[in-house]
Write a protein that holds these residues in place. Structure first.
Motif, short mmCIF file in Angstrom:
data_model
loop_
_atom_site.label_atom_id
_atom_site.label_comp_id
_atom_site.label_asym_id
_atom_site.label_seq_id
_atom_site.Cartn_x
_atom_site.Cartn_y
_atom_site.Cartn_z
N ALA A 128 3.17 -1.48 -0.74
CA ALA A 128 2.17 -0.50 -0.29
C ALA A 128 1.26 -1.11 0.77
O ALA A 128 0.93 -0.46 1.77
N VAL A 129 0.84 -2.35 0.56
CA VAL A 129 -0.02 -3.01 1.54
C VAL A 129 0.72 -3.17 2.87
O VAL A 129 0.18 -2.88 3.95
N ALA A 130 1.97 -3.59 2.80
CA ALA A 130 2.73 -3.85 4.04
C ALA A 130 2.96 -2.57 4.84
O ALA A 130 2.91 -2.59 6.07
N VAL A 131 3.19 -1.48 4.15
CA VAL A 131 3.58 -0.26 4.85
C VAL A 131 2.39 0.57 5.29
O VAL A 131 2.54 1.54 6.04
N THR A 132 1.17 0.22 4.85
CA THR A 132 -0.03 0.97 5.24
C THR A 132 -0.90 0.21 6.23
O THR A 132 -2.11 0.44 6.31
N ASN A 170 -4.39 -6.21 -7.29
CA ASN A 170 -3.12 -6.55 -6.62
C ASN A 170 -3.18 -6.26 -5.13
O ASN A 170 -2.73 -7.06 -4.30
N LEU A 171 -3.71 -5.09 -4.79
CA LEU A 171 -3.80 -4.72 -3.37
C LEU A 171 -4.62 -5.74 -2.59
O LEU A 171 -4.24 -6.16 -1.49
N GLN A 172 -5.74 -6.16 -3.16
CA GLN A 172 -6.58 -7.13 -2.47
C GLN A 172 -5.91 -8.50 -2.42
O GLN A 172 -6.03 -9.22 -1.43
N ALA A 173 -5.18 -8.84 -3.48
CA ALA A 173 -4.48 -10.13 -3.49
C ALA A 173 -3.42 -10.19 -2.39
O ALA A 173 -3.15 -11.27 -1.84
N PHE A 174 -2.83 -9.04 -2.05
CA PHE A 174 -1.81 -9.01 -1.00
C PHE A 174 -2.41 -8.72 0.37
O PHE A 174 -1.68 -8.47 1.33
N GLY A 175 -3.74 -8.75 0.48
CA GLY A 175 -4.38 -8.72 1.78
C GLY A 175 -4.97 -7.40 2.22
O GLY A 175 -5.44 -7.30 3.36
N LYS A 176 -5.00 -6.39 1.35
CA LYS A 176 -5.62 -5.12 1.76
C LYS A 176 -7.13 -5.25 1.63
O LYS A 176 -7.66 -5.46 0.53
N PRO A 177 -7.87 -5.14 2.73
CA PRO A 177 -9.32 -5.29 2.64
C PRO A 177 -9.95 -4.12 1.90
O PRO A 177 -9.44 -2.99 1.92
N ALA A 178 -11.08 -4.38 1.27
CA ALA A 178 -11.77 -3.32 0.52
C ALA A 178 -12.13 -2.15 1.42
O ALA A 178 -12.18 -0.99 0.96
N SER A 179 -12.37 -2.42 2.71
CA SER A 179 -12.73 -1.35 3.64
C SER A 179 -11.59 -0.35 3.86
O SER A 179 -11.82 0.73 4.39
N GLU A 180 -10.37 -0.72 3.47
CA GLU A 180 -9.23 0.18 3.60
C GLU A 180 -8.74 0.67 2.24
O GLU A 180 -7.61 1.12 2.10
N LEU A 181 -9.63 0.58 1.26
CA LEU A 181 -9.34 1.09 -0.08
C LEU A 181 -10.33 2.19 -0.42
O LEU A 181 -11.52 2.11 -0.09
N VAL A 182 -9.83 3.22 -1.08
CA VAL A 182 -10.64 4.39 -1.44
C VAL A 182 -10.48 4.65 -2.93
O VAL A 182 -9.37 4.52 -3.47
N ASN A 183 -11.58 4.97 -3.59
CA ASN A 183 -11.46 5.52 -4.95
C ASN A 183 -11.84 6.98 -4.91
O ASN A 183 -12.95 7.34 -4.53
N CYS A 184 -10.89 7.82 -5.26
CA CYS A 184 -11.10 9.27 -5.26
C CYS A 184 -11.57 9.69 -6.66
O CYS A 184 -10.90 9.42 -7.66
#
Length: 357
Positions: A128-132, A170-184
């Motif tokens: 998911a991190v790689a493809v987004t 997991n997302l953050q461990a694979f390099g997705k920054p918090a600024s590109e994460l959303v909690n709905c």
């Protein structure tokens, strides 16, 4: 730029959700489709009892891969910039990664709206991190309180909350920054008050994520839960708490749905049945992708799909078009549609439209 100016920019960026907020605003001015929402499946491991998906969502349906491929090709030719993968949970679909790669190969940016539960699997989170890249990933956790969560969702509340939190890690461990994460967060009456504020503070202040506060529309599963529909006063208090926590000091504010008019006015949706609608929550669409191409449907129904009537101010225009916050907000069109039958009408769940400033 002064502090207030930075806050305004932050508010608009947050409301666009997409990292490239300036591009979204330009597409809005040009009345073009920036984001194509694809409801790829109704399957979902979370079991939200208020879900807007059709009541027969238990009979799991998927939009065929061939239809998705045709829509992606048409969208790329139209200059659409991003795909918002919706469900259900798009990650519950076996070929989700292949579909996202197809979109990326066409030059489209992928955004994923997931329950968050599948992301507890590190291999899924890594993909998911790689493809987004250049896009965002949204998870869905209404509350950190297992007792409240259990009222709103099926299954083991504690395990599901843990799974979503592991997914974020997991997302953050694979390099997705918090600024590109959303909690709905879907705002229902059981969340009203301190629980909602506590959840928003955790995700916004402690984790640095964007919070997307949405409202429960009386459609799909929510039709059987009228007692969970918040009052206008509860929505007002929830939105004010959100503004104070997520964008302190900004004079800009959104009403009952936590996206701004730039996102809303540049997005369209293809449902799991292939219908083209102006919004994933508005289930009635304009034509079907099996009958006409996406480009043809948008050309013929652009005004309805992009809410062109909301862009014109005048004596006969919606109260939302004349609101003091209209520079960023025009209320929730889905709420107006389901509550009044008019998708261009005033948002009846907005305290401003109701007269309570």
């Amino acid at each position: 730029m002064n502090d207030e100016g930075r806050n305004v920019d932050t508010a608009i960026t947050r409301g666009c959700l997409h990292p490239a907020a300036g591009d979204v605003m330009r597409y809005f001015e040009e009345e073009r489709v920036y984001s194509l929402q694809i409801e790829s499946t109704l399957a979902c491991p979370q079991g939200c009892r208020y879900c807007y998906a059709p009541p027969d969502a238990g009979q799991v349906r998927e939009l065929p891969a061939a239809d998705i491929a045709a829509v992606l090709t048409s969208a790329a030719a139209m200059g659409v910039r991003v795909v918002d993968w919706l469900g259900g949970d798009p990650l519950a679909r076996g070929d989700w990664h292949d579909l996202a790669l197809q979109a990326r190969d066409l030059g489209l940016v992928n955004n994923i709206w997931s329950s968050g539960i599948p992301l507890a699997d590190p291999s899924i989170a890594e993909q998911a991190v790689a493809v987004t890249e250049g896009g965002f990933i949204s998870v869905h956790l209404d509350t950190l309180d297992p007792a409240i969560y259990a009222r709103l969702h099926d299954g083991d509340a504690r395990e599901k909350i843990r799974a979503i939190c592991r997914g974020i890690e997991n997302l953050q461990a694979f390099g997705k920054p918090a600024s590109e994460l959303v909690n709905c967060i879907t705002f229902t009456r059981p969340l009203a008050g301190s629980d909602l504020a506590r959840t928003m503070r955790y995700f916004c202040e402690e984790l640095g994520m964007t919070v997307c506060l949405t409202q429960m529309c009386t459609v799909g599963g929510a039709c059987s839960r009228p007692e969970w529909v918040p009052t206008v006063a509860e929505i007002r208090d929830a939105c004010r708490a959100r503004d104070a926590i997520c964008c302190p000091g900004s004079p800009r504010s959104f009403g009952t749905m936590d996206v701004d008019k730039f996102y809303c006015g540049t997005a369209i949706c293809v449902t799991v049945d292939g219908d083209i609608t102006p919004c994933s929550v508005i289930r009635e669409g304009f034509k079907n992708i099996r009958d006409r191409t996406l480009c043809e449907i948008v050309t013929d129904h652009r005004d309805e799909l992009l809410f062109s009537g909301m862009r014109r101010k005048g004596p006969s225009s919606s109260a939302c078009a004349r609101c003091e916050q209209n520079s960023v907000c025009w209320g929730c069109r889905a709420m107006a549609y389901y509550e009044t039958g008019d998708p261009l009408g005033p948002d009846p769940k907005c305290w401003r439209a109701a007269g309570g400033r």
